[in-house]
Design an enzyme around this catalytic site. Structure first.
Site, mmCIF file in Angstrom:
data_model
loop_
_atom_site.group_PDB
_atom_site.id
_atom_site.type_symbol
_atom_site.label_atom_id
_atom_site.label_comp_id
_atom_site.label_asym_id
_atom_site.label_seq_id
_atom_site.Cartn_x
_atom_site.Cartn_y
_atom_site.Cartn_z
ATOM 1 N N GLU A 108 30.746 47.554 69.732
ATOM 2 C CA GLU A 108 31.751 48.422 69.100
ATOM 3 C C GLU A 108 31.136 49.687 68.518
ATOM 4 O O GLU A 108 31.721 50.743 68.540
ATOM 5 C CB GLU A 108 32.475 47.639 68.003
ATOM 6 N N ASP B 293 34.294 44.126 68.344
ATOM 7 C CA ASP B 293 34.786 43.262 67.270
ATOM 8 C C ASP B 293 35.852 42.324 67.803
ATOM 9 O O ASP B 293 36.591 42.655 68.732
ATOM 10 C CB ASP B 293 35.388 44.114 66.140
ATOM 11 N N TYR C 93 32.456 39.073 59.572
ATOM 12 C CA TYR C 93 33.452 40.095 59.851
ATOM 13 C C TYR C 93 34.453 40.226 58.697
ATOM 14 O O TYR C 93 35.071 39.241 58.301
ATOM 15 C CB TYR C 93 34.189 39.733 61.145
#
Ligand SMILES: [Zn+2]
Ligand SMILES: [Zn+2]
Length: 931
Positions: A7, A105, A311
Site C-alpha cells: 500500500e 491493507d 492495523y
C-alpha cells in the site's frame, strides 16, 4: 520474477526485509520510486490510490449552459492516474513478472487499492497469476503467514469501495457546484457539500442551535459541613436540586442541630477493566491525552507501517482466538513495560475483556513490535497507550469500597458518600483515568455531630455541551455516518473548509448558513438516513446481494429527486446563504461616520469600504486576493470595536492582519515620520479629527484643514505640501519596486521586499537611482552580476525614455530610437542627424525637431540643421562616387559626412575614426569627390 505490491513505500520496504530473511535487499530508485529487490522478488509501494475517479472530459466549466450542475449526476466517470511515475513503473515490471502478489491493507479501501493495482498489471500482462496477501500487522509472523496462504482479490469488497467513490464524487461535485453557483461563490470560497460531510455538519449546527435557544433555569442546592476526629464530611441535602427558591430557603432555615447519623452503609463497587481498542475507542482515548482525531490516526498509521502496532482501522473489540496473546506479552517483555508485563502475568484475569463488536477482518488494535522511546520520539505516547490498553484488557477489574452516610438535622435529610480504591487491578498498568479517593471517617448510627457550615447555593442549568472531535466520532459511528477510515478525515475537511472551528467544535457563519438553507430546501442532504442507506447498500455489495452499478444508479435517482427540490429554489437558496454570510464581511463602525465598514471584493482586488459611501469615502486598502481572501475573525479591537481581519488562501496558514484600523494608523506613523513638520501631537490631533491617513491629509484644502484641526493656515499649507511629497516618494518607490520585480525573480530568502529594503539602505529608492547606481551597489542586495547589469541597463533605458517623453518625443519615434540603439537624450544629441534619420527610419525633419528640443532641454548649443532636400541631394552625390553603397553611406553619416562638401571638408583621420572606414578609404573618397 515475483512482484509484490504494497500500500505504501514504507510497507514495501518492511515486507522486503521480512521476506528476504538473511538475503540482502537491494534498494534503488527508478523514476523517483523506491524498488526493493531480493533474490527473484521485487517489492514496490503505492501511495494509497494511484488512480482517481473523475468525470469524463467536458465537465470542467462550472458555468456551462449545456451542462449545468445536475448534468454531473449522469456524467460518465473514468479513472485517471494520480501517481504516473508509480503507475509506469508497476506496468514496466509487471510485463516481466511471473507472479504478482497484492499486499495492500486489508479492508474495503485496501481491497480497492489492490484492485486498482491489479487492473494496472492486467493492462500490460494478461496471463500472469495475481494473488492477494492479507495481514493485520506488518510483523515477521503475520507477513510470513499471509504470503504462505495467499488468496484471490475480493472483487466484491473492492466493488463496494468503488461504489462509494463514484457516489461520493457525484454527490459532492453536483451539489457543491449547485450551491456555490447559487450563492455566487467561486475560487477559494466555494461551498462544498458532501454525502457524509453535510449530515455531520448539520449535527454540529443543530447542537449550536440547542445551545443558542437554551434558557437556563435557576435551581438551588444545600450542603453542610461537619467533622469527625478532625476529618471533614461534606453532605448534600437529600432533595438534590430545589427548583423552588422558597422550598430551598425553608429547608435551609430548617436545618438545625442536632445532626444525627441515621444510617451507615458500606459496600463494594467493581470497576471493569477497559475493552480492547477499536478505532473509535482509540481516538477517544488519544483525545484524552491531547491528540486530535486526524493526528491520532496519522500516528497510528505510522506505527502500523513500522510494525509496532496492528492495523488501526478496525471495528473489532473482541480478540479473535487466533491471536496469540501470550506471544504479544513475550514481545512486550523486551520493552520498558517488562515490569508491567510481569504484574499482568501474575494477576491475569481468566479471560480478556470483550467489547460488543466482533468482526472478522482485523483484530482490535494491539502492540506487535518492540519499540523504545528514543526510536519513536513523539509517537511514543500513542504506542504506550496501545501497549497499556492491551495490558489492561488482560488485567483484573479494580475494586472500590463505598460508604454512604445518611444524616438528619431536625427533619432535613443529608447524605454524604465516599469511596476508596481497595484493589487497583487494571489501573496499575493503565493510569490514564483518574481514580480519586474520597474517604469518609468511621461513624456510627445514632452518633451526633456538629454543623460547622451550611451553604445555600443558587445555580443554573447548563446547555448541552458542544461536541469534541472524539465525541463527534462516537456519534457519527452510532448514526452510521462514514466509516472507521473516513470519520476523522470528514471532520478535518469541515475544519479546512471553514465550516467548523474551535475545540470543542462550533459552526462558522458559513457552515450555519449552508446547513440551514439545505435543511429548508433539500433536507435529504443533511439527514443521516440517506447515507446510512448507502452504507447498508455497501454491505450488500460485499456479499453480492446488490451490484455496484445498481447501487450507483439508485444513488443517482435519489440525487435527481434532490435536484427536483433544489432547482426551483436556486435563487432563494443563493439569497439566503448570501444574506447570512454577508455578516462575515461586516467589520463594525466606520471611524468617520459610524456606518458599517465592509470588506469589498472586485476582481483580484479587495478593500474595506464604508456602507455610507458615497457620502463617506473612508476606506482601507487590503493586499490583493492572490494573498488570500479577506474575512473577519472572532477577535474584536477594543479601541475601534472592529473585527480583526485575516487573509485566507488555500493550502497555507491564514494571515492574521489584526484590526485593520490599528494597522492603518500604524502604517501612517511610518509615513508621518518622513514629514519634517509633523509632530506626535499633530498626529494625535489628526486622529481626534478623524483624519486617518496621509492620503487624506494630502487631499485637504488648506483652509478646511486649518479650521478642522485648529492650526494656522501657514502650517496647514506646509503639512499638505509635505504630505504630497511623501506620497510622491511612496509612489515613486513602489514604481521602482515594480520595475525591479520584472527583472529580479524572487528566490528563497530574497523576497522583493527584502531586495527593495536593501536598495533603500544604499540610498536607492527610485528608478533614477538604479540607473545611477554602480553594479556593485546593486549586487549588495543579493543580485547576481547578470541581474544587476540587466537591471541597471533597463533602468537607464526607462529613465531616458521618460525623459524623452517629457521633452516631447512621440511614443512612435521613441520606440524607433530605442530599437536602433539610441537610448538616452545624450545618445541622440551626440549622433549626427543624418545618421539618426537613416538608422531610426525617421524623416530628417522630425529628427531635426527632436534634436532641437533635446538640446534646449539640456541647455546645449543647437547642432547643425539639414533640410530634407539637402540630405537627398547629398545622398545622390555620395552614392554617385565609385564604391559607395548603403553600408559606406551609413558609415559616412556616422562621421557627419552627408554630401560632397562635408566629405571634402572632413579631417580624414577623425572621419576614419568616427566612421570605422580606413583613413585611406576616406582619402580616396575625398579625392574622388573632386572638390
Ligand atoms: Zn464612513
Ligand atoms: Zn483597532
Amino acid at each position: 520474477m515475483h512482484l509484490i505490491i504494497a500500500e505504501k513505500n514504507i510497507a514495501a520496504n518492511r515486507i522486503a526485509h521480512i521476506m528476504s530473511g538473511k538475503e540482502k535487499v537491494s534498494a534503488k530508485k527508478e523514476g523517483g520510486v523506491n524498488v526493493y529487490s531480493f533474490g527473484d522478488r521485487t517489492s514496490i509501494g503505492l501511495r494509497g490510490h494511484v488512480v482517481e475517479v473523475d468525470f469524463v472530459e467536458g465537465y470542467t466549466n462550472w458555468r456551462s449552459q449545456e451542462r449545468p450542475p445536475r448534468s454531473l449526476i449522469d456524467a460518465g466517470t473514468v479513472k485517471r492516474p494520480t501517481e504516473p511515475a508509480i503507475v509506469k513503473l508497476i506496468q514496466k515490471i509487471a510485463k516481466k513478472a511471473n507472479r504478482v502478489t497484492i499486499a495492500t491493507d486489508y479492508d474495503t479501501e485496501g481491497e480497492l487499492i489492490g484492485k486498482e493495482a491489479y487492473e494496472l498489471v492486467r493492462a500490460v500482462n494478461s496471463k500472469v497469476p495475481v494473488d492477494r496477501a492479507r495481514f493485520s500487522a506488518i510483523t515477521a509472523e503475520e507477513i510470513t503467514r499471509a504470503f504462505s496462504e495467499t488468496t484471490e482479490i475480493d472483487f466484491d469488497l473492492a466493488a463496494a469501495g468503488e461504489a462509494r467513490q463514484v457516489v461520493d464524487l457525484i454527490w459532492g461535485a453536483s451539489l457543491t457546484r449547485f450551491i456555490s453557483l447559487a450563492a455566487k461563490r467561486g475560487g477559494v470560497n466555494i461551498l462544498s457539500v458532501g454525502r457524509v460531510q453535510s449530515p455531520t455538519l448539520a449535527m454540529i449546527v443543530d447542537r449550536e442551535r440547542e445551545i443558542d435557544s437554551f434558557i437556563p433555569e435557576p435551581y438551588w442546592e444545600i450542603s453542610l459541613t461537619t467533622e469527625k476526629d478532625g476529618q471533614q464530611i461534606v453532605a448534600r441535602h437529600a432533595e438534590g436540586r430545589f427548583t423552588e427558591k422558597k422550598a430551598a430557603e425553608a429547608a435551609y432555615k430548617g436545618t438545625k442541630e442536632p445532626l444525627v447519623i441515621t444510617e451507615v452503609k458500606e459496600g463494594k463497587r467493581a470497576d471493569r477493566a477497559p475493552t480492547p481498542f477499536d478505532t473509535t475507542q482509540f481516538i477517544v482515548a488519544a483525545a484524552r491525552i491531547g491528540y486530535s482525531a486526524a493526528n491520532a490516526m496519522r500516528v497510528a498509521e505510522e506505527l502500523y507501517m513500522n510494525g509496532f502496532i496492528s492495523y488501526p482501522r478496525t471495528d473489532n473489540t473482541i480478540y479473535p482466538p487466533s491471536l496469540n496473546l501470550e506471544s504479544i506479552l513475550k514481545t512486550l517483555e523486551k520493552t520498558k513495560f517488562a515490569p508491567d508485563v510481569e504484574w499482568v502475568r501474575k494477576n491475569k484475569r481468566a479471560k480478556p475483556t470483550e467489547g460488543k463488536k466482533s468482526s472478522t477482518d482485523h483484530p482490535p488494535i494491539h502492540p506487535t513490535g518492540v519499540a523504545t522511546e528514543a526510536e519513536l520520539g513523539e509517537n511514543w505516547k500513542l504506542y504506550e497507550l496501545v501497549v497499556r490498553r492491551f495490558l489492561a484488557t488482560l488485567s483484573p477489574d479494580a475494586e472500590w469500597a463505598t460508604m454512604r452516610i445518611a444524616m438528619d438535622a431536625t427533619g432535613q435529610n443529608y447524605i454524604a458518600t465516599g469511596s476508596r480504591l481497595t484493589t487497583p487491578g487494571w489501573r496499575t498498568v493503565y493510569p490514564y483515568s483518574d481514580a480519586k479517593d474520597s474517604i469518609l471517617p468511621v461513624v456510627k448510627k445514632g452518633e451526633k455531630l456538629k454543623i460547622l457550615d451550611l451553604n445555600l447555593e443558587e445555580k443554573q442549568t447548563q446547555p448541552p455541551p458542544r461536541y469534541s472531535q472524539s465525541k463527534l466520532i462516537q456519534v457519527m459511528e452510532e448514526l452510521g455516518l462514514g466509516t472507521k477510515s473516513t470519520r476523522h478525515e470528514v471532520i478535518q475537511k469541515l475544519i479546512s473548509r471553514k465550516y467548523i472551528e474551535g475545540n470543542p467544535l462550533r459552526p462558522t457563519l458559513v457552515g450555519k448558513a449552508v446547513t440551514e438553507s439545505l435543511e429548508a430546501h433539500a433536507s435529504t442532504i443533511t439527514r443521516p438516513d440517506m447515507t446510512q442507506k448507502l452504507e447498508q447498500a455497501m454491505e450488500a455489495i460485499k456479499i453480492r446481494d446488490k451490484s455496484r452499478d445498481g447501487v450507483i444508479d439508485d444513488s443517482r435517482k435519489m440525487l435527481h429527486q434532490v435536484f427536483d427540490e433544489l432547482e426551483p429554489n436556486e435563487a432563494v437558496i443563493g439569497q439566503e446563504i448570501m444574506d447570512q454570510t454577508d455578516e462575515e464581511l461586516t467589520l463594525g463602525p466606520c471611524p468617520v461616520c459610524g456606518n458599517d465598514l465592509r470588506i469589498r471584493r472586485k476582481g483580484g482586488s479587495q478593500f474595506i469600504g464604508c456602507n455610507g459611501y458615497p457620502d463617506c469615502t473612508f476606506n482601507i486598502s487590503l493586499p490583493g486576493t492572490m494573498w488570500g481572501s479577506a474575512v473577519r475573525t472572532k477577535n474584536v479591537c477594543e479601541i475601534h470595536k472592529l473585527f480583526h481581519v485575516s487573509l485566507i488562501a488555500k493550502g497555507s496558514r491564514p494571515w492574521e492582519m489584526g484590526c485593520p484600523l490599528c494597522q492603518l494608523i500604524e502604517q501612517q506613523k511610518e509615513h508621518y515620520a518622513k514629514m519634517p513638520s509633523m509632530t506626535e501631537q499633530m498626529q494625535q490631533t489628526l486622529l481626534d479629527c478623524k483624519i486617518f491617513s496621509l492620503y487624506e491629509v494630502s487631499r485637504m484644502e488648506p483652509e478646511v484643514f486649518a479650521k478642522k484641526t485648529g492650526i494656522n493656515k501657514k502650517l496647514a499649507d506646509k503639512l499638505i505640501q509635505e504630505a504630497n511629497e511623501v506620497l510622491n516618494f511612496i509612489r515613486k518607490r513602489s514604481e521602482c519596486k515594480k520595475f525591479m520585480k520584472q527583472y529580479v525573480p524572487p528566490k528563497r530568502g530574497r523576497s522583493h521586499t527584502k531586495v527593495m529594503n536593501g536598495f533603500s539602505d544604499s540610498g536607492i529608492n527610485f528608478i533614477e537611482d538604479v540607473a545611477l547606481a554602480s553594479v556593485d551597489t546593486l549586487k549588495k542586495t543579493g543580485l547576481s552580476d547578470e541581474e544587476a547589469e540587466t537591471l541597471k541597463t533597463e533602468a537607464i533605458a526607462l529613465v531616458a525614455k521618460n525623459q524623452l517623453k517629457d521633452i516631447g518625443v512621440s511614443t512612435v519615434s521613441l520606440k524607433r530610437y530605442q530599437e536602433s540603439g539610441f537610448l538616452t537624450p545624450e545618445d541622440i544629441l551626440l549622433a549626427h542627424p543624418a545618421y539618426l534619420s537613416l538608422k531610426a527610419g525617421i524623416s530628417i525633419d522630425t529628427v531635426t525637431k527632436h534634436v532641437s528640443l533635446i538640446a534646449e532641454a539640456l541647455g546645449r548649443p543647437e547642432p547643425e540643421k539639414i533640410s530634407k532636400k539637402a540630405l537627398e541631394a547629398g545622398k545622390n552625390e555620395l552614392t554617385g562616387l565609385h564604391g559607395v553603397g548603403d553600408t559606406t553611406l551609413e558609415n559616412l553619416y556616422k562621421a557627419g559626412i552627408y554630401d560632397k562638401k562635408t566629405l571634402a571638408a572632413a579631417d580624414a583621420a577623425k572621419a576614419a575614426m568616427l566612421s570605422g572606414l580606413s583613413k585611406d578609404h576616406v582619402k580616396k573618397l575625398q579625392a574622388a569627390s573632386g572638390i
